[in-house]
Motif scaffolding. Structure first.
Motif, PDB file in Angstrom:
ATOM      1  N   ASP A 156       0.824  -1.202   0.000  1.00 30.47           N
ATOM      2  CA  ASP A 156       0.000   0.000   0.000  1.00 30.47           C
ATOM      3  C   ASP A 156       0.861   1.256   0.000  1.00 30.47           C
ATOM      4  O   ASP A 156       0.543   2.250  -0.659  1.00 30.47           O
ATOM      5  N   GLN A 157       1.980   1.184   0.711  1.00 29.80           N
ATOM      6  CA  GLN A 157       2.839   2.361   0.852  1.00 29.80           C
ATOM      7  C   GLN A 157       3.758   2.580  -0.341  1.00 29.80           C
ATOM      8  O   GLN A 157       3.948   3.709  -0.784  1.00 29.80           O
ATOM      9  N   ILE A 158       4.347   1.505  -0.868  1.00 28.58           N
ATOM     10  CA  ILE A 158       5.377   1.702  -1.894  1.00 28.58           C
ATOM     11  C   ILE A 158       5.172   0.873  -3.150  1.00 28.58           C
ATOM     12  O   ILE A 158       6.040   0.858  -4.023  1.00 28.58           O
ATOM     13  N   GLY A 159       4.034   0.186  -3.274  1.00 29.73           N
ATOM     14  CA  GLY A 159       3.762  -0.528  -4.513  1.00 29.73           C
ATOM     15  C   GLY A 159       4.753  -1.650  -4.763  1.00 29.73           C
ATOM     16  O   GLY A 159       5.253  -2.280  -3.842  1.00 29.73           O
ATOM     17  N   THR A 160       5.047  -1.902  -6.025  1.00 34.53           N
ATOM     18  CA  THR A 160       5.917  -3.011  -6.397  1.00 34.53           C
ATOM     19  C   THR A 160       6.713  -2.651  -7.643  1.00 34.53           C
ATOM     20  O   THR A 160       6.316  -1.763  -8.406  1.00 34.53           O
ATOM     21  N   ASP A 161       7.823  -3.330  -7.835  1.00 34.33           N
ATOM     22  CA  ASP A 161       8.653  -3.093  -9.019  1.00 34.33           C
ATOM     23  C   ASP A 161       8.225  -3.946 -10.206  1.00 34.33           C
ATOM     24  O   ASP A 161       8.760  -3.799 -11.300  1.00 34.33           O
ATOM     25  N   CYS A 162       7.289  -4.855  -9.986  1.00 32.34           N
ATOM     26  CA  CYS A 162       6.822  -5.739 -11.064  1.00 32.34           C
ATOM     27  C   CYS A 162       5.331  -5.517 -11.246  1.00 32.34           C
ATOM     28  O   CYS A 162       4.509  -6.108 -10.539  1.00 32.34           O
ATOM     29  N   ARG A 163       4.968  -4.654 -12.181  1.00 36.15           N
ATOM     30  CA  ARG A 163       3.571  -4.278 -12.347  1.00 36.15           C
ATOM     31  C   ARG A 163       2.721  -5.419 -12.873  1.00 36.15           C
ATOM     32  O   ARG A 163       1.500  -5.376 -12.811  1.00 36.15           O
ATOM     33  N   GLN A 164       3.335  -6.460 -13.404  1.00 35.96           N
ATOM     34  CA  GLN A 164       2.565  -7.576 -13.952  1.00 35.96           C
ATOM     35  C   GLN A 164       2.160  -8.592 -12.888  1.00 35.96           C
ATOM     36  O   GLN A 164       1.365  -9.482 -13.159  1.00 35.96           O
ATOM     37  N   LEU A 165       2.700  -8.467 -11.683  1.00 39.78           N
ATOM     38  CA  LEU A 165       2.367  -9.371 -10.599  1.00 39.78           C
ATOM     39  C   LEU A 165       1.946  -8.558  -9.375  1.00 39.78           C
ATOM     40  O   LEU A 165       2.431  -7.445  -9.160  1.00 39.78           O
ATOM     41  N   PRO A 166       1.050  -9.108  -8.547  1.00 42.42           N
ATOM     42  CA  PRO A 166       0.708  -8.434  -7.295  1.00 42.42           C
ATOM     43  C   PRO A 166       1.955  -8.227  -6.441  1.00 42.42           C
ATOM     44  O   PRO A 166       2.907  -9.004  -6.509  1.00 42.42           O
ATOM     45  N   GLY A 167       1.933  -7.202  -5.615  1.00 40.19           N
ATOM     46  CA  GLY A 167       3.104  -6.885  -4.804  1.00 40.19           C
ATOM     47  C   GLY A 167       3.253  -7.715  -3.555  1.00 40.19           C
ATOM     48  O   GLY A 167       4.301  -7.675  -2.908  1.00 40.19           O
ATOM     49  N   TYR A 168       2.226  -8.477  -3.176  1.00 39.53           N
ATOM     50  CA  TYR A 168       2.261  -9.285  -1.956  1.00 39.53           C
ATOM     51  C   TYR A 168       1.762 -10.676  -2.335  1.00 39.53           C
ATOM     52  O   TYR A 168       0.613 -10.849  -2.743  1.00 39.53           O
ATOM     53  N   ILE A 169       2.638 -11.678  -2.216  1.00 41.17           N
ATOM     54  CA  ILE A 169       2.316 -13.025  -2.680  1.00 41.17           C
ATOM     55  C   ILE A 169       2.623 -14.050  -1.597  1.00 41.17           C
ATOM     56  O   ILE A 169       3.673 -14.008  -0.959  1.00 41.17           O
ATOM     57  N   PHE A 170       1.675 -14.989  -1.393  1.00 40.03           N
ATOM     58  CA  PHE A 170       1.888 -16.172  -0.557  1.00 40.03           C
ATOM     59  C   PHE A 170       2.355 -17.314  -1.453  1.00 40.03           C
ATOM     60  O   PHE A 170       1.701 -17.628  -2.450  1.00 40.03           O
ATOM     61  N   CYS A 171       3.435 -17.955  -1.071  1.00 43.02           N
ATOM     62  CA  CYS A 171       4.011 -19.021  -1.887  1.00 43.02           C
ATOM     63  C   CYS A 171       4.125 -20.304  -1.048  1.00 43.02           C
ATOM     64  O   CYS A 171       5.095 -20.451  -0.310  1.00 43.02           O
ATOM     65  N   PRO A 172       3.160 -21.230  -1.124  1.00 45.52           N
ATOM     66  CA  PRO A 172       1.913 -21.118  -1.885  1.00 45.52           C
ATOM     67  C   PRO A 172       0.769 -20.543  -1.081  1.00 45.52           C
ATOM     68  O   PRO A 172      -0.280 -20.237  -1.633  1.00 45.52           O
ATOM     69  N   GLY A 173       0.933 -20.392   0.239  1.00 42.02           N
ATOM     70  CA  GLY A 173      -0.171 -19.962   1.097  1.00 42.02           C
ATOM     71  C   GLY A 173      -0.836 -21.196   1.674  1.00 42.02           C
ATOM     72  O   GLY A 173      -1.394 -22.010   0.947  1.00 42.02           O
ATOM     73  N   ILE A 174      -0.747 -21.374   2.995  1.00 45.72           N
ATOM     74  CA  ILE A 174      -1.254 -22.621   3.569  1.00 45.72           C
ATOM     75  C   ILE A 174      -1.553 -22.437   5.053  1.00 45.72           C
ATOM     76  O   ILE A 174      -0.917 -21.647   5.751  1.00 45.72           O
ATOM     77  N   ASN A 175      -2.555 -23.131   5.514  1.00 45.02           N
ATOM     78  CA  ASN A 175      -2.934 -23.294   6.913  1.00 45.02           C
ATOM     79  C   ASN A 175      -2.949 -22.002   7.723  1.00 45.02           C
ATOM     80  O   ASN A 175      -3.767 -21.123   7.459  1.00 45.02           O
ATOM     81  N   MET A 176      -2.045 -21.852   8.699  1.00 45.46           N
ATOM     82  CA  MET A 176      -2.161 -20.765   9.652  1.00 45.46           C
ATOM     83  C   MET A 176      -2.154 -19.370   9.016  1.00 45.46           C
ATOM     84  O   MET A 176      -2.986 -18.532   9.372  1.00 45.46           O
ATOM     85  N   PRO A 177      -1.263 -19.057   8.072  1.00 44.52           N
ATOM     86  CA  PRO A 177      -1.337 -17.737   7.439  1.00 44.52           C
ATOM     87  C   PRO A 177      -2.688 -17.477   6.773  1.00 44.52           C
ATOM     88  O   PRO A 177      -3.169 -16.340   6.764  1.00 44.52           O
ATOM     89  N   ASN A 178      -3.312 -18.518   6.241  1.00 46.11           N
ATOM     90  CA  ASN A 178      -4.637 -18.349   5.649  1.00 46.11           C
ATOM     91  C   ASN A 178      -5.670 -17.937   6.687  1.00 46.11           C
ATOM     92  O   ASN A 178      -6.634 -17.240   6.377  1.00 46.11           O
ATOM     93  N   HIS A 179      -5.482 -18.380   7.939  1.00 46.72           N
ATOM     94  CA  HIS A 179      -6.430 -18.063   9.000  1.00 46.72           C
ATOM     95  C   HIS A 179      -6.240 -16.658   9.556  1.00 46.72           C
ATOM     96  O   HIS A 179      -7.193 -16.050  10.049  1.00 46.72           O
ATOM     97  N   VAL A 180      -5.034 -16.141   9.508  1.00 45.99           N
ATOM     98  CA  VAL A 180      -4.765 -14.853  10.164  1.00 45.99           C
ATOM     99  C   VAL A 180      -4.674 -13.687   9.191  1.00 45.99           C
ATOM    100  O   VAL A 180      -4.797 -12.532   9.593  1.00 45.99           O
ATOM    101  N   THR A 181      -4.436 -13.946   7.912  1.00 49.56           N
ATOM    102  CA  THR A 181      -4.217 -12.846   6.976  1.00 49.56           C
ATOM    103  C   THR A 181      -5.458 -11.976   6.830  1.00 49.56           C
ATOM    104  O   THR A 181      -6.587 -12.457   6.847  1.00 49.56           O
ATOM    105  N   SER A 182      -5.238 -10.682   6.714  1.00 47.24           N
ATOM    106  CA  SER A 182      -6.327  -9.736   6.474  1.00 47.24           C
ATOM    107  C   SER A 182      -5.727  -8.422   5.991  1.00 47.24           C
ATOM    108  O   SER A 182      -4.547  -8.152   6.185  1.00 47.24           O
ATOM    109  N   THR A 183      -6.576  -7.615   5.376  1.00 45.66           N
ATOM    110  CA  THR A 183      -6.133  -6.291   4.940  1.00 45.66           C
ATOM    111  C   THR A 183      -6.591  -5.211   5.907  1.00 45.66           C
ATOM    112  O   THR A 183      -6.300  -4.042   5.700  1.00 45.66           O
ATOM    113  N   GLY A 184      -7.302  -5.607   6.980  1.00 43.79           N
ATOM    114  CA  GLY A 184      -7.716  -4.630   7.977  1.00 43.79           C
ATOM    115  C   GLY A 184      -8.485  -3.482   7.368  1.00 43.79           C
ATOM    116  O   GLY A 184      -9.483  -3.669   6.668  1.00 43.79           O
TER     117      GLY A 184
END
Length: 485
Positions: A156-184
């Motif tokens: 949100d503050q500084i964007g990303t250097d790769c405009r073709q991909l989202p700036g925040y990526i879960f690789c691959p994203g699993i279990n506990m991070p899926n339960h706690v992640t939010s954008t508030g």
């Protein structure tokens, strides 16, 4: 111009032709799945005015779920009481005077690139969700409001250097991070893009694995896909499409469409483009593939990547979680932390037997993949501008329980940082002889979060703003870890 572009998505929608807008939404959802196009559209106009000079351009977080034993990794305790001592010896690293556990011989040879913080603490409630939430957000798990993920704030503050991909990526994203992640209080577009689709059992080592959200809708042929693009192109030549907001929306929907066809994007998500030597060095199991994919995304210019790992059951040729004699391969070893076999405890008997797959069975994979990551990023020059963070949500008890395991422990744990100007070859803080309490330079997940922001050059004194204008601190009273600057 940046201020104009930073209006809300709703404002852009109101000033764009409704028919064209619905078509854009339909095309994007049909090709990519609901939400990804909007994510790219909104995230790409993130405000970059608050960024100051920092050593880091990108952040790679390696999160190993379950709570890794500090005395079996970064903080060996050879003088602990015999009946509670780890059976694995302390070994020298390539930095004189610094020792790691003998379970990490390859990582020990990368110690000159690491700052190990042995005096980290976790949530007051030593739980998986609580600890993970504090490390992912930099706020207390029981805060009175929902604070966004650190990765969401960064993009949100500084964007990303790769405009073709989202700036925040879960690789691959699993279990506990899926339960706690939010954008508030931030827009939904700041949420992480999850490369995986399963909460458990995702296996990047499977040759057929692919990023499902980048696959064309089965009902949409390549010919029809091209027809839709041509129709959009015709609409984009209309008078209403020449307004500033419509042109902005057009540009970022084109980026979303390019995501499907860009050779650069496809290469960043394709492990087969790597040499056999590199694949073997990282390891061809799920963990090795996750770590390597994280490096590839950083190399592509993604701002914030979180690698999240739980090995799939087939890694040990056993049934999965909840099945008879099933396994769950994270680090939550309440039973048999050093015993390779059934432990007879209540959780093992409940078909959750990660407890029969102890730290010494799992550590070689971690040691190989993490040492490969640091070695590889250093060789490629990526460590110069990438902050690498190795975390888990808590430590383990200094005392072994009656089931031969170690329970949750938040009072002392270890994490490691590297890259982006972090001095290598140092240990920060200390614990007592059992590894259970901090005796020097106590740090918190809030300090960890503050360190990430400062490394990226984000002015945390400026405060975030909620939609109602209320100023919010970037962290829950955190201070940067001075030793890594």
């Amino acid at each position: 111009m940046l201020k104009k572009l930073n209006h809300s998505y709703a404002t852009d929608q109101r000033s764009t032709d409704p028919l064209r807008r619905r078509l854009l939404q339909s095309v994007s959802a049909g090709m990519m799945g609901v939400g990804l196009a909007e994510m790219l559209t909104l995230e790409a106009v993130a405000n970059s005015e608050v960024r100051q000079s920092g050593r880091a351009k990108r952040v790679l977080v390696v999160y190993e779920e379950g709570g890794i034993s500090q005395m079996d990794t970064w903080d060996p305790k050879p003088e602990a009481p015999f009946d509670h001592r780890t059976p694995f010896k302390s070994i020298a690293t390539n930095v004189p005077g610094i020792n790691f556990s003998s379970l990490m011989p390859m990582t020990a040879q990368q110690a000159d690139k690491l700052s190990v913080i042995r005096s980290m603490t976790s949530a007051r409630v030593a739980g998986h969700k609580e600890g993970c939430q504090e490390f992912f957000k930099g706020y207390r798990f029981d805060s009175t409001f929902d604070f966004p993920d650190i990765g969401s704030v960064v993009t949100d503050q500084i964007g990303t250097d790769c405009r073709q991909l989202p700036g925040y990526i879960f690789c691959p994203g699993i279990n506990m991070p899926n339960h706690v992640t939010s954008t508030g209080f931030l827009p939904a577009s700041r949420a992480p893009w999850k490369l995986g689709t399963k909460n458990l059992g995702e296996n990047l080592a499977d040759p057929t694995w692919e990023v499902k959200s980048l696959q064309l809708n089965p009902k949409l042929s390549s010919e029809r896909f091209q027809q839709r693009r041509e129709l959009l192109s015709q609409l984009d030549r209309s008078a209403v499409a020449k307004t500033e907001s419509a042109e902005t929306l057009q540009a970022y929907h084109e980026n979303a469409i390019d995501l499907l066809t860009s050779p650069r994007v496809q290469a960043s998500l394709n492990l087969s483009t790597e040499s056999d030597k590199t694949r073997d060095r990282y390891g061809r199991d799920h963990r090795g593939c996750c770590y390597l994919l994280g490096r590839k995304l950083i190399e592509a210019g993604v701002r914030f990547v979180s690698v999240t790992v739980i090995q799939p059951p087939e890694h040990v040729n056993r049934p999965g979680y909840g099945q008879p004699k099933g396994v769950f391969l994270n680090w939550d070893h309440h039973e048999g932390i050093y015993q390779n076999g059934p432990c007879g405890g209540p959780q093992g008997n409940g078909n959750q037997e990660r407890f029969g797959l102890p730290h010494p069975v799992m550590m070689p994979s971690l040691d190989r993949s993490f040492s490969a990551l640091i070695e590889d990023m250093h060789a490629r020059g990526l460590l110069e501008e990438t902050l690498v963070c190795f975390i888990t949500e808590m430590g383990r008890t200094p005392r072994v329980n009656k089931w031969g395991g170690r329970d949750h422990w938040g009072r002392a744990m270890s994490v490691a940082l590297a890259g982006a100007g972090v001095p290598g070859g140092q240990v920060i803080g200390a614990t007592n002889k059992e590894g259970g309490d901090v005796t020097d330079r106590l740090y918190t997940p809030y300090d960890y979060a503050e360190t990430i922001y400062r490394k990226l050059g984000i002015d945390t004194a400026a405060r975030l703003r909620r939609p109602d204008g209320l100023p919010i601190e970037f962290t829950d009273g955190g201070h940067p870890i001075s030793e890594v600057f």
